[in-house]
Scaffold this motif. Structure first.
Motif, PDB file in Angstrom:
ATOM      1  N   PHE A 258      35.532  45.236  26.511  1.00 21.34           N
ATOM      2  CA  PHE A 258      36.268  44.306  25.767  1.00 21.34           C
ATOM      3  C   PHE A 258      36.501  43.117  26.349  1.00 21.34           C
ATOM      4  CE2 PHE A 258      39.330  47.032  27.491  1.00 21.34           C
ATOM      5  CZ  PHE A 258      40.416  46.129  27.616  1.00 21.34           C
ATOM      6  N   LYS A 259      36.755  41.995  25.373  1.00 22.60           N
ATOM      7  CA  LYS A 259      37.192  40.460  26.220  1.00 22.60           C
ATOM      8  C   LYS A 259      38.724  40.146  26.016  1.00 22.60           C
ATOM      9  CE  LYS A 259      32.397  39.192  25.584  1.00 22.60           C
ATOM     10  NZ  LYS A 259      31.584  38.186  25.079  1.00 22.60           N
ATOM     11  N   PHE A 260      38.987  39.231  26.906  1.00 17.47           N
ATOM     12  CA  PHE A 260      40.209  38.439  26.841  1.00 17.47           C
ATOM     13  C   PHE A 260      39.492  36.912  26.666  1.00 17.47           C
ATOM     14  CE2 PHE A 260      42.085  42.289  28.640  1.00 17.47           C
ATOM     15  CZ  PHE A 260      43.302  42.240  28.120  1.00 17.47           C
ATOM     16  N   THR A 261      40.164  36.187  25.836  1.00 20.94           N
ATOM     17  CA  THR A 261      39.599  34.718  25.610  1.00 20.94           C
ATOM     18  C   THR A 261      40.562  33.894  25.740  1.00 20.94           C
ATOM     19  OG1 THR A 261      39.902  34.773  23.247  1.00 20.94           O
ATOM     20  CG2 THR A 261      37.589  35.561  24.256  1.00 20.94           C
TER      21      THR A 261
ATOM     22  N   GLU B 172      45.970  43.533  32.398  1.00 19.22           N
ATOM     23  CA  GLU B 172      46.626  42.157  32.272  1.00 19.22           C
ATOM     24  C   GLU B 172      45.880  41.187  32.718  1.00 19.22           C
ATOM     25  OE1 GLU B 172      50.863  39.969  33.844  1.00 19.22           O
ATOM     26  OE2 GLU B 172      50.264  41.939  34.468  1.00 19.22           O
ATOM     27  N   ALA B 173      45.799  40.138  31.638  1.00 18.76           N
ATOM     28  CA  ALA B 173      45.078  38.939  31.988  1.00 18.76           C
ATOM     29  C   ALA B 173      45.767  37.790  32.619  1.00 18.76           C
ATOM     30  CB  ALA B 173      44.021  38.762  30.672  1.00 18.76           C
ATOM     31  N   PRO B 174      45.244  36.757  32.667  1.00 17.63           N
ATOM     32  CA  PRO B 174      46.231  35.559  33.320  1.00 17.63           C
ATOM     33  C   PRO B 174      46.819  34.990  31.933  1.00 17.63           C
ATOM     34  CG  PRO B 174      44.039  35.407  34.354  1.00 17.63           C
ATOM     35  CD  PRO B 174      43.947  36.491  33.329  1.00 17.63           C
ATOM     36  N   VAL B 175      48.017  34.403  32.183  1.00 16.18           N
ATOM     37  CA  VAL B 175      48.653  33.944  31.102  1.00 16.18           C
ATOM     38  C   VAL B 175      47.820  33.017  30.094  1.00 16.18           C
ATOM     39  CG1 VAL B 175      50.502  32.490  30.488  1.00 16.18           C
ATOM     40  CG2 VAL B 175      51.031  34.447  32.314  1.00 16.18           C
TER      41      VAL B 175
END
Length: 472
Positions: free
Chosen positions: A206-209, A159-162
């Motif tokens: 892998f990434k969250f942007t 879970e990434a930040p909102v």
């Protein structure tokens, strides 16, 4: 005189201190206040107390000193609060995700003795849950695709930040990513599930942007998935392409088979061992160097037969072992604390290999490899099949059996005949005989108090071990 004055002053000072403590410890009605904690709030008029709850979690907080008729008011967001009175007055508080900060719960009640109203405040501080991020990086050390523990999961939730979004196009190395893990979900929450073993030096990423923010990078160092299961049977490697000998060699401890596995099974056996050494079979496998059998209770015949690089086996719960289970491996030391039956499929009498077969095809007995130096068996052993220790005559140094009542032990023997077309005129017949073991250079250790009984009830040990029978 001065000493007396100082002594009197000290006495008065101590007396006042004592009176002061007694006064502070009394709430005015003769009841000593009780401490408030993270799980308990001592409710008095005007009292205030702060507790801390991690977002997304639930806490039960006792309202100590309240009656069953107490009431509360809580914020409409951030918290879900419910009242309970069984077995005593308490609040069940659930903190929502992404609602960090302080939130007050106002508690009211009526004093049953004076009918006076009481009001107190419980402040709940919601603290951020540790989602694993360290700066802009979240590292997954390993995904247990083999489910080796009772509570194991073969997937990890990330879970990434909102406001951040998972980017499927960011998977790297792209050529191998999807063959090793699968990702489900979107937005700022995804699940990463094990597909195939991965222990290469380059991590999967892998990434969250999020616009205007630095990328969040997920690093997957390893996916553990060694074994193929069918029901509760371990049948072989999970995939011969992805599990290599290096996969075993780089481990400091043997890899465990799945927690639910109870049986090791060789499957469709091929006598031509060399033809399967690079396949996913357990037997004849050149890749397997070590294994922890975890909760396995039965190792079936030929299970690891011909796995020539297997050197370490942990078998703490194994109860039954079949013929040729470890034959032609490189294991030198075996420990079976729970073993009940050894070479359970080997029987009394005379056996022949059948037409056009050689000794290589005979699977009766001969559980252990010729590299064996030590065998330790616990106190639960009840059966040793014929020829169980054949092949260890020149290497075995110590056989230790913890049975204290040797009459519980059934030991089989017989003749094994093999050759080409045995019994046909003009062909030589060969005979192979053993109790469970022929004359051996090892020392047999049994419980000291039972040495005499062993010699009386298990007469084969004198033939096999001579005067090398010791107590321990």
């Amino acid at each position: 005189m001065r000493k007396r004055i100082f002594a009197l002053m000290a006495f008065v000072s101590l007396s006042l201190a004592y009176v002061g403590c007694k006064s502070d410890a009394d709430d005015g009605v003769g009841e000593k206040p009780r401490p408030s904690t993270e799980d308990s709030f001592y409710f008095r008029n005007g009292a205030k107390h702060t507790i801390h709850i991690e977002e997304g979690t639930t806490r039960s907080v006792t309202i100590d000193g309240a009656t069953n008729n107490f009431n509360f008011e809580s914020p409409s967001t951030a918290l879900t609060v419910t009242k309970n009175t069984d077995p005593q007055p308490h609040l069940v508080i659930h903190a929502y995700d992404n609602e960090n900060g302080s939130h007050d719960i106002r508690i009211t009640d009526t004093d049953p003795a004076t009918n006076a109203a009481k009001t107190a405040t419980l402040t709940v501080v919601i603290v951020e849950r540790d989602r694993g991020w360290r700066g802009n990086t979240l590292t997954i050390e390993n995904i247990d695709g083999d489910l080796t523990e009772a509570n194991s999961k073969d997937e990890v939730e990330v879970e990434a930040p909102v406001g951040y979004e998972y980017q499927a196009s960011s998977k790297a190395p792209a050529a191998v990513f999807d063959s090793r893990v699968t990702i489900t979900g979107s937005g700022n929450k995804v699940k990463v599930k094990a597909s195939n073993h991965y222990d290469e030096s380059t991590p999967l990423t892998f990434k969250f942007t999020k616009a205007g923010e630095e990328d969040k990078i997920v690093v997957i160092k390893k996916v553990t998935k060694f074994w193929y299961m069918s029901g509760t049977y371990v049948m072989g490697l999970s995939d011969a392409t992805y599990v290599t000998k290096r996969s075993f060699d780089i481990l400091t401890v043997p890899p465990k088979v799945p927690y639910k596995a109870t049986t090791i099974y060789e499957g469709a056996f091929n006598e031509n061992i060399s033809s399967v050494q690079n396949d996913s079979k357990l037997y004849g496998n050149a890749k397997i160097t070590k294994i922890d059998l975890n909760n396995v209770t039965e190792v079936r015949p030929k299970a690891f037969y011909g796995s020539q690089n297997l050197e370490t086996v942990i078998a703490n719960k194994v109860k039954k072992i079949g013929s040729s289970a470890f034959r032609a491996t490189k294991v030198s030391k075996f420990n079976f604390p729970e073993l009940e039956e050894l070479a359970y499929d080997s029987s009394d009498g005379t056996h022949t290999s059948g037409a056009s077969a050689t000794i290589k095809s005979i699977m009766y007995g001969q559980v252990f490899p010729s590299t064996t130096t030590h065998i330790i068996i616990g106190s639960k052993l009840t059966k040793i099949g014929a020829w169980a220790f054949v092949g260890t005559e020149n290497t075995l140094r110590e056989l230790r059996i913890g049975v204290t009542t040797p009459s519980q032990l059934t030991v089989l023997s017989g003749y094994l005949k093999y050759g080409w077309y045995y019994g046909y005129s003009g062909n030589t017949a060969y005979h192979y005989h053993a109790s469970p073991i022929t004359t051996n250079n090892a020392t047999l250790y049994v419980p000291t108090a039972a040495v005499g009984d062993w010699k009386i009830r298990q007469t084969w040990i004198a033939t096999s071990f001579g005067d090398r029978i010791r107590g321990y």
